[in-house]
Scaffold this motif. Structure first.
Motif, PDB file in Angstrom:
ATOM      1  N   CYS A 140      59.715  36.850  44.785  1.00 23.23           N
ATOM      2  CA  CYS A 140      59.201  35.740  43.966  1.00 23.23           C
ATOM      3  C   CYS A 140      58.197  34.906  44.750  1.00 23.23           C
ATOM      4  O   CYS A 140      57.157  34.508  44.223  1.00 23.23           O
ATOM      5  N   ALA A 141      58.509  34.656  46.022  1.00 28.15           N
ATOM      6  CA  ALA A 141      57.607  33.867  46.860  1.00 28.15           C
ATOM      7  C   ALA A 141      56.297  34.607  47.096  1.00 28.15           C
ATOM      8  O   ALA A 141      55.218  33.998  47.099  1.00 28.15           O
ATOM      9  N   GLY A 142      56.378  35.931  47.289  1.00 30.81           N
ATOM     10  CA  GLY A 142      55.173  36.717  47.529  1.00 30.81           C
ATOM     11  C   GLY A 142      54.222  36.696  46.345  1.00 30.81           C
ATOM     12  O   GLY A 142      53.009  36.542  46.511  1.00 30.81           O
ATOM     13  N   VAL A 143      54.778  36.839  45.149  1.00 30.17           N
ATOM     14  CA  VAL A 143      53.943  36.799  43.946  1.00 30.17           C
ATOM     15  C   VAL A 143      53.378  35.395  43.737  1.00 30.17           C
ATOM     16  O   VAL A 143      52.192  35.224  43.440  1.00 30.17           O
ATOM     17  N   THR A 144      54.209  34.385  43.919  1.00 35.15           N
ATOM     18  CA  THR A 144      53.771  33.001  43.704  1.00 35.15           C
ATOM     19  C   THR A 144      52.685  32.604  44.692  1.00 35.15           C
ATOM     20  O   THR A 144      51.670  32.007  44.307  1.00 35.15           O
ATOM     21  N   LEU A 145      52.875  32.939  45.956  1.00 35.19           N
ATOM     22  CA  LEU A 145      51.900  32.567  46.988  1.00 35.19           C
ATOM     23  C   LEU A 145      50.545  33.207  46.741  1.00 35.19           C
ATOM     24  O   LEU A 145      49.512  32.528  46.795  1.00 35.19           O
ATOM     25  N   ARG A 146      50.542  34.507  46.448  1.00 33.97           N
ATOM     26  CA  ARG A 146      49.253  35.167  46.215  1.00 33.97           C
ATOM     27  C   ARG A 146      48.605  34.664  44.926  1.00 33.97           C
ATOM     28  O   ARG A 146      47.375  34.533  44.854  1.00 33.97           O
ATOM     29  N   THR A 147      49.397  34.338  43.937  1.00 40.59           N
ATOM     30  CA  THR A 147      48.844  33.777  42.698  1.00 40.59           C
ATOM     31  C   THR A 147      48.138  32.460  42.985  1.00 40.59           C
ATOM     32  O   THR A 147      47.015  32.224  42.516  1.00 40.59           O
ATOM     33  N   LEU A 148      48.771  31.593  43.766  1.00 42.49           N
ATOM     34  CA  LEU A 148      48.167  30.309  44.110  1.00 42.49           C
ATOM     35  C   LEU A 148      46.921  30.503  44.970  1.00 42.49           C
ATOM     36  O   LEU A 148      45.936  29.765  44.819  1.00 42.49           O
ATOM     37  N   GLN A 149      46.948  31.495  45.861  1.00 42.05           N
ATOM     38  CA  GLN A 149      45.760  31.791  46.669  1.00 42.05           C
ATOM     39  C   GLN A 149      44.594  32.211  45.783  1.00 42.05           C
ATOM     40  O   GLN A 149      43.456  31.782  45.986  1.00 42.05           O
ATOM     41  N   LEU A 150      44.891  33.039  44.781  1.00 44.86           N
ATOM     42  CA  LEU A 150      43.840  33.481  43.866  1.00 44.86           C
ATOM     43  C   LEU A 150      43.344  32.337  42.993  1.00 44.86           C
ATOM     44  O   LEU A 150      42.187  32.331  42.572  1.00 44.86           O
ATOM     45  N   PHE A 151      44.214  31.364  42.709  1.00 45.24           N
ATOM     46  CA  PHE A 151      43.766  30.150  42.014  1.00 45.24           C
ATOM     47  C   PHE A 151      42.583  29.542  42.756  1.00 45.24           C
ATOM     48  O   PHE A 151      41.600  29.117  42.133  1.00 45.24           O
ATOM     49  N   VAL A 152      42.699  29.493  44.091  1.00 49.11           N
ATOM     50  CA  VAL A 152      41.683  28.855  44.922  1.00 49.11           C
ATOM     51  C   VAL A 152      40.498  29.785  45.177  1.00 49.11           C
ATOM     52  O   VAL A 152      39.342  29.391  45.067  1.00 49.11           O
ATOM     53  N   LEU A 153      40.798  31.050  45.514  1.00 45.21           N
ATOM     54  CA  LEU A 153      39.747  31.992  45.897  1.00 45.21           C
ATOM     55  C   LEU A 153      38.897  32.439  44.713  1.00 45.21           C
ATOM     56  O   LEU A 153      37.694  32.657  44.872  1.00 45.21           O
ATOM     57  N   ARG A 154      39.522  32.593  43.542  1.00 49.84           N
ATOM     58  CA  ARG A 154      38.776  33.054  42.362  1.00 49.84           C
ATOM     59  C   ARG A 154      38.813  31.991  41.258  1.00 49.84           C
ATOM     60  O   ARG A 154      37.846  31.294  41.037  1.00 49.84           O
ATOM     61  N   SER A 155      39.955  31.894  40.600  1.00 52.65           N
ATOM     62  CA  SER A 155      40.143  30.875  39.563  1.00 52.65           C
ATOM     63  C   SER A 155      41.580  30.971  39.080  1.00 52.65           C
ATOM     64  O   SER A 155      42.240  31.996  39.285  1.00 52.65           O
ATOM     65  N   PRO A 156      42.094  29.917  38.436  1.00 49.32           N
ATOM     66  CA  PRO A 156      43.448  29.996  37.889  1.00 49.32           C
ATOM     67  C   PRO A 156      43.630  31.167  36.932  1.00 49.32           C
ATOM     68  O   PRO A 156      44.684  31.801  36.913  1.00 49.32           O
ATOM     69  N   ALA A 157      42.587  31.472  36.153  1.00 50.84           N
ATOM     70  CA  ALA A 157      42.682  32.571  35.194  1.00 50.84           C
ATOM     71  C   ALA A 157      42.903  33.909  35.905  1.00 50.84           C
ATOM     72  O   ALA A 157      43.718  34.733  35.479  1.00 50.84           O
ATOM     73  N   TRP A 158      42.167  34.119  37.004  1.00 49.72           N
ATOM     74  CA  TRP A 158      42.336  35.359  37.761  1.00 49.72           C
ATOM     75  C   TRP A 158      43.708  35.405  38.429  1.00 49.72           C
ATOM     76  O   TRP A 158      44.347  36.465  38.491  1.00 49.72           O
ATOM     77  N   GLY A 159      44.181  34.269  38.921  1.00 50.27           N
ATOM     78  CA  GLY A 159      45.500  34.231  39.530  1.00 50.27           C
ATOM     79  C   GLY A 159      46.596  34.581  38.541  1.00 50.27           C
ATOM     80  O   GLY A 159      47.491  35.384  38.836  1.00 50.27           O
ATOM     81  N   LEU A 160      46.528  34.004  37.354  1.00 53.97           N
ATOM     82  CA  LEU A 160      47.531  34.284  36.328  1.00 53.97           C
ATOM     83  C   LEU A 160      47.430  35.729  35.837  1.00 53.97           C
ATOM     84  O   LEU A 160      48.446  36.368  35.556  1.00 53.97           O
ATOM     85  N   ALA A 161      46.196  36.238  35.742  1.00 50.54           N
ATOM     86  CA  ALA A 161      46.007  37.629  35.321  1.00 50.54           C
ATOM     87  C   ALA A 161      46.631  38.586  36.326  1.00 50.54           C
ATOM     88  O   ALA A 161      47.286  39.571  35.959  1.00 50.54           O
ATOM     89  N   TRP A 162      46.453  38.287  37.622  1.00 44.96           N
ATOM     90  CA  TRP A 162      47.045  39.142  38.652  1.00 44.96           C
ATOM     91  C   TRP A 162      48.567  39.075  38.600  1.00 44.96           C
ATOM     92  O   TRP A 162      49.243  40.108  38.703  1.00 44.96           O
ATOM     93  N   ALA A 163      49.131  37.886  38.442  1.00 43.26           N
ATOM     94  CA  ALA A 163      50.584  37.740  38.366  1.00 43.26           C
ATOM     95  C   ALA A 163      51.139  38.506  37.171  1.00 43.26           C
ATOM     96  O   ALA A 163      52.169  39.195  37.272  1.00 43.26           O
ATOM     97  N   PHE A 164      50.458  38.418  36.042  1.00 48.21           N
ATOM     98  CA  PHE A 164      50.888  39.148  34.844  1.00 48.21           C
ATOM     99  C   PHE A 164      50.828  40.650  35.095  1.00 48.21           C
ATOM    100  O   PHE A 164      51.726  41.396  34.691  1.00 48.21           O
TER     101      PHE A 164
END
Length: 201
Positions: A140-164
């Protein structure tokens, strides 16, 4: 919603064509996907067992395919280097996976040294039960951390898309890799990847 689904399809297509050329890797992903579905079901009755199944079967088979069987040289099909693919990978590339796997392997050692995990767990509980819960927390932490990183590196939309994508990968992997064992039995070690990207992607 259409834009979100388009991002998910793009992530899936890039992941498939760049990182799943080996039929052995695809077959191991099929095994992994089936085990993750079992783990998903166990989340409702035995979360600790879900963590054990997810990591010991799902992640070991999945990452073994990448580490031992996936080609790492120049990709002649896509005319790109392995280094370039690693640099643009949205999820866990080999460097990030190395860190994650190191933490995964370190958890049972820490738990053996400190059965109570510094007062956070009951030392009398079964080792496997505690380990399964900790590994589930790591996932859970691994998915959450990378999602938040993608929020910053790309955008929240890309982070949520990756998590999904990550959460639904078992279903998608079964859909696209169920034929891989048959191809492997016929002697095809590498997917020719002669199919084109789906029109909707």
């Amino acid at each position: 919603m259409n834009d979100f689904l388009a991002k998910v399809r793009t992530l899936r297509w890039d992941d498939h064509r760049y990182y799943h050329q080996s039929r052995i890797n695809q077959t191991l992903h099929l095994i992994s996907a089936l085990s993750f579905l079992v783990a998903y079901g166990l989340l409702f009755s035995d979360p600790a067992l879900a963590g054990l199944v997810g990591w010991l079967v799902g992640m070991v088979s999945r990452q073994s395919g990448h580490i031992f069987f996936e080609p790492r040289g120049f990709d002649t099909i896509h005319n790109t280097t392995y280094e370039h693919k690693e640099s643009i990978k949205a999820g866990y590339n080999m460097q990030r996976k190395g860190i994650l796997i190191s933490v995964w392997l370190g958890i049972p050692l820490l738990l053996a040294a400190r059965p109570d995990l510094f007062g956070l767990m009951d030392a009398q509980d079964a080792f496997a039960h505690k380990l399964g819960l900790l590994w589930l927390g790591l996932a859970c932490a691994g998915v959450t951390l990378r999602t938040l990183q993608l929020f910053v590196l790309r955008s929240p939309a890309w982070g949520l898309a990756w998590a999904f994508k990550i959460v639904t990968d078992p279903f998608h992997n079964i859909d696209i890799y169920w034929r891989s064992p048959i191809a492997l039995l016929r002697g095809q070690l590498l997917d020719p990847l002669d199919e084109h990207q789906p029109a909707e992607a």
